[in-house]
Design an enzyme around this catalytic site. Structure first.
Site, short mmCIF file in Angstrom:
data_model
loop_
_atom_site.label_atom_id
_atom_site.label_comp_id
_atom_site.label_asym_id
_atom_site.label_seq_id
_atom_site.Cartn_x
_atom_site.Cartn_y
_atom_site.Cartn_z
N GLU A 220 0.83 -1.21 0.00
CA GLU A 220 0.00 0.00 0.00
C GLU A 220 0.87 1.25 0.00
O GLU A 220 1.79 1.39 0.79
CB GLU A 220 -0.92 0.01 1.23
CG GLU A 220 -1.90 -1.15 1.27
CD GLU A 220 -2.94 -1.13 0.13
OE1 GLU A 220 -3.04 -0.10 -0.56
OE2 GLU A 220 -3.62 -2.16 -0.04
N CYS B 105 -8.56 -1.52 7.79
CA CYS B 105 -7.14 -1.59 7.38
C CYS B 105 -6.58 -0.19 7.13
O CYS B 105 -5.50 0.16 7.62
CB CYS B 105 -6.97 -2.46 6.15
SG CYS B 105 -7.14 -4.21 6.55
N HIS C 159 -1.52 -5.62 2.10
CA HIS C 159 -2.72 -6.46 2.01
C HIS C 159 -2.36 -7.80 1.37
O HIS C 159 -1.54 -7.84 0.45
CB HIS C 159 -3.79 -5.78 1.14
CG HIS C 159 -4.80 -5.00 1.93
ND1 HIS C 159 -4.98 -3.65 1.78
CD2 HIS C 159 -5.72 -5.39 2.85
CE1 HIS C 159 -5.95 -3.23 2.59
NE2 HIS C 159 -6.42 -4.27 3.25
N1 PCA Z 1 -8.99 -6.51 6.15
C1 PCA Z 1 -9.92 -5.42 6.33
C2 PCA Z 1 -9.91 -5.15 7.80
C3 PCA Z 1 -9.30 -6.35 8.44
C4 PCA Z 1 -8.67 -7.08 7.35
O1 PCA Z 1 -7.94 -8.08 7.46
C5 PCA Z 1 -9.61 -4.22 5.43
O2 PCA Z 1 -9.06 -4.40 4.34
O3 PCA Z 1 -9.96 -3.10 5.81
#
Ligand code: PCA
Length: 221
Positions: A87, A150, A176
């Site tokens: 990210e 997140c 992610h």
């Molecule tokens: N993914 C979510 C919140 C917790 C997670 O593992 C997100 O992408 O916001």
């Protein structure tokens, strides 16, 4: 980075608990697999954050105060993505498409009222992308971590690092990861996700600083 400032040379990795009715979250499984390991002479500490607005950040703040880590990488699941996503940017917005694990669903709310609109990751994301691809792992740079928990944690991490003098030598960012095979498609095997995180930590510790973004221009290399 002197040994005195970071006596134990710690790296904090966080993952989330399952959310939206799921029974697993690959982010937690992957960081847990690295807990207690040494990478580049630093000890990995893995911790779980709840998928809850507010509480997740308070938990992270406590960990930052206790550990004063040299490097922090928060990891979350992104269903629908087929690659490890590095990210680039955290934004000052909570706008939940679903309820969090405490039933909250904030809409168009700031993560931190009055704070900057956004922060860039201080991880060298292009160097990390190249390192992951050299290892044959599917990886990409992502321009949005969404507006759910997140992004909330990513923004909170970067804001805390920017405002807390005790964390001025800490670098941080967010990654992610795809679903596990049993969760749906696209997916990535857990051992590939764990390998990817190991590569990210090793490469981030080896690289001196974040990828610069030139004012008025585009991102460099
Ligand atoms: N993914 C979510 C919140 C917790 C997670 O593992 C997100 O992408 O916001």
């Amino acid at each position: 980075m002197s040994a005195a400032r970071h006596p134990a040379g710690r790296v904090l990795l966080t993952g989330f608990d399952p959310f939206n009715g799921a029974s697993v979250n690959p982010s937690w499984q992957a960081v847990q697999a690295l807990h207690g390991r040494q990478i580049q002479g630093r000890r990995i500490v893995a911790a779980q954050l709840p998928t809850v607005f507010g509480t997740s950040l308070r938990t992270l703040d406590t960990l930052l105060d206790q550990l004063r880590p040299e490097l922090v990488i928060c990891v979350g699941q992104a269903g629908g993505r087929g690659a490890i996503s590095l990210e680039r940017v955290a934004i000052n917005v909570d706008d939940a498409p679903i309820a969090d694990n405490a039933g909250a669903r904030p809409v168009d709310a700031p993560v931190a009222p009055g704070a900057p609109a956004a922060y860039f990751s201080s991880l060298p994301i292009k160097a990390l992308l190249a390192a992951l691809q050299r290892e044959g792992l599917r990886a990409e740079v992502s321009q949005t971590a969404g507006t759910f928990v997140c992004n909330h944690v990513f923004y909170g991490l970067m804001h805390r690092i920017a405002s807390h003098p005790g964390l001025r030598h800490t670098r941080g960012g967010f990654v992610h990861v795809p679903w596990l095979p049993e969760q749906g498609t696209p997916h990535m095997a857990l051992d590939e996700v764990v390998s990817g995180l190991r590569v990210i930590v090793r490469s981030a510790l080896a690289a001196p600083s974040a990828t610069p973004v030139t004012p008025g221009g585009g991102a460099t290399h």
